[in-house]
Design a protein around this motif. Sequence first.
Motif, mmCIF file in Angstrom:
data_model
loop_
_atom_site.group_PDB
_atom_site.id
_atom_site.type_symbol
_atom_site.label_atom_id
_atom_site.label_comp_id
_atom_site.label_asym_id
_atom_site.label_seq_id
_atom_site.Cartn_x
_atom_site.Cartn_y
_atom_site.Cartn_z
ATOM 1 N N THR A 11 -18.304 47.899 -20.600
ATOM 2 C CA THR A 11 -17.793 46.447 -20.349
ATOM 3 C C THR A 11 -18.647 45.392 -21.360
ATOM 4 O O THR A 11 -17.992 44.660 -21.848
ATOM 5 C CB THR A 11 -17.396 46.136 -18.842
ATOM 6 O OG1 THR A 11 -18.863 45.934 -18.252
ATOM 7 C CG2 THR A 11 -16.721 46.814 -18.259
ATOM 8 N N GLU A 18 -14.160 42.028 -17.293
ATOM 9 C CA GLU A 18 -14.152 42.619 -16.037
ATOM 10 C C GLU A 18 -13.217 42.003 -15.066
ATOM 11 O O GLU A 18 -12.969 42.653 -13.723
ATOM 12 C CB GLU A 18 -15.565 42.703 -15.454
ATOM 13 C CG GLU A 18 -16.533 43.589 -16.247
ATOM 14 C CD GLU A 18 -17.932 43.466 -15.822
ATOM 15 O OE1 GLU A 18 -18.120 42.795 -14.959
ATOM 16 O OE2 GLU A 18 -18.687 44.507 -15.918
ATOM 17 N N VAL A 38 -9.117 46.870 -18.018
ATOM 18 C CA VAL A 38 -10.370 46.222 -18.663
ATOM 19 C C VAL A 38 -10.145 46.392 -20.237
ATOM 20 O O VAL A 38 -10.388 45.673 -20.805
ATOM 21 C CB VAL A 38 -11.691 47.262 -18.255
ATOM 22 C CG1 VAL A 38 -12.853 47.310 -19.494
ATOM 23 C CG2 VAL A 38 -12.054 46.738 -17.203
#
Length: 684
Positions: free
Chosen positions: A351, A598, A393
């Motif tokens: 991420t 996120e 995501v």
Amino acid sequence: MSDRNRNQLPNNLPQLQNLIKRDPQSYIEEFLQQYRHYESNLQIFQLKPTQHSKNLAELVMFFCQVSQCYPKELAGYPQQLIDLLQRHSTVLDPDMRMTFCKGLILLRNKGLIEPTSLLELFFELLRCQDKLLRKMLYHHLVNDIKRINKKHKDNRVNTTLQNFMYTMLRESNVAAGKMSLDVMIELYRKNIWRDAKTVNVIVTACFSKITKIVVAALKFFLGTNAEEDDDSDSDSDDDAPNQRTLMMAQRVNKKTRKRQRKTQKALKVLKKDKKKKKAVSFNFSALHLIHDPQDFAEKLFRQLESSNERFEVKLMMMNLVSRLVGIHELFLFNFYPFLQRFVQPHQREVTKILLFAAQSTHQLVPPDIIETLVRTIVNNFVTERNSNDVMAVGLNAVREICSRCPLAMGADLLQDLVQYKSYRNKAVVSAARSLISLFRGINPEMLHKKDRGKPTEHSREIRAKEYGELVAQDFIPGAEVLKDQTGEEENEDSEESDSDDSEGGWHDVVHSSDEETEGKEDEESNPAESLTAEEKKARATAISQTRLLTQQDFKDIKVHQLSKQLEGSKSNKRGTKRKHVEIDDEKSGEVLSLNRIEGINSRPRHDKEARLATVMAGREGRKKYGSKKGRMNPNASTTNKEKKKKKPFMMVKQKIGVRVKTKRSFRDKQIALRDSLLKKQKRH
């Protein structure tokens, strides 16, 4: 003083020190006697500098305390200590070295030593393997440089020390280089050395061969933002009393009216100082003070490609390179293929890597390069073989990249991603809808007509920009909503004439209800509501060029521009869902937040421990068995159901069996009949 007590002075240095400070000339002979004693001990110590000498340590501190009383006799004394430390700095006994440094700090506080020579000596002493000494020198260096620049900037001293620190950072000594860098970072944080030279000296620390120095420099550039700068400004004046100390003093001390007035006056002064500090503070990020950000980013990226550091350090380098590219709009085309190697769902800290990819994109990057990165993210993340969170995501990352470089998204790929708006998972649906809302605001023509939403005045004004296109407007969009200055002047003139006429004439009495209706009519009437697009542009141009706009004017313009997004167009104006427009004054910072990647709008499934915790929380405050509510009337009679629980089991056994049979479903009866027939068939 009696002769007996005077003879005891050579053995009692604290008493002699006290007497010399009161009357220096009366004890000149005792002072000279101690100075000769000091010189003899110094000669012996220089023969064996590794040994500790208690007498010499006491004499050194004694002369540092009384140095202001005999400036002529002790003119060369500070230089003696400096030469002694320069000559034997690494081999001296730690306690003796600490004593000499404390003595020099005492002399510096009295103004008997120039700051440049002493500070350079202390920077050299940072090489010593003595943690307590380095800690003491660190605090003195920061506080002394802060004291030097308190009233005005001493550029000569600052330049000399910065050049000296630059040489310290290039040395191989880890402790000295790290401590020098910490001093510079602390001075920048305290708003003392907040200039471009300090920042560019710290830039050189990013290419050090020592990992600790590289990490400290990277943390400085990654952690210095506007919020920390605001905190640093409040912490810069450590010696000033704050509100908490003043209130504590008022609570502890004796309560008198005079002390209460003093406390209130001090609080008012403190409040004024805070307002002044906020008005004068200029918070620039350190990344904006770099001389050549393009060269810095290229060198740092080459170091990243050939680096053998641990993965956390590489992540910090990626983060800094992406911020440099995004903030300064640099061209570093090899950085995007480098990131593609790490864009995998199983990659550690993926991420953050997606965040770096979004940070490093801007509208000047060729769309072909970013399109390859976007397709890699879609192919690796937005597929049904992955989990729902991974898909969400990936869609969030694509949205953030396209918000900075809209041309990176193709029409076919966008239509495929839009189909996830009806996916079975809420997180994926929310991410897909956020992508749709993004393109509604930047290029609605790429969406299907059903996905463009309700047509508004704002959507009609949207026009997609080509690569490298800049829109230079000669007016402020939305200024047509403001009133003309000529009309305001006419109103003022008419008011003045009315006031002149009213001196000797009749007075008009206006009812309050009439004022309310007139005020509502004025609020609802919009001078730009009935104008065409060309007329609105001409009116906005005229207003922008003929008057100075106030903050209230800009606020009205912002409300008008936001209302365009809510109100329907004239051709399809059935009504609005929201008539009240709220203004969001919070501006998005130059650094992208990880929550944008996120942020998943779904509730995770509870595991066994979480479910058990909720069950136990629901049982609090009630008996071991039974419901929470209890009986409304504790004296009322029991129900039949409660009476059955108290009966013996053999009395209710038959009724339970009958009740079970009567409540059987049709399917259960079929199964029971089948089993009984099979059973009978086996018997025969």
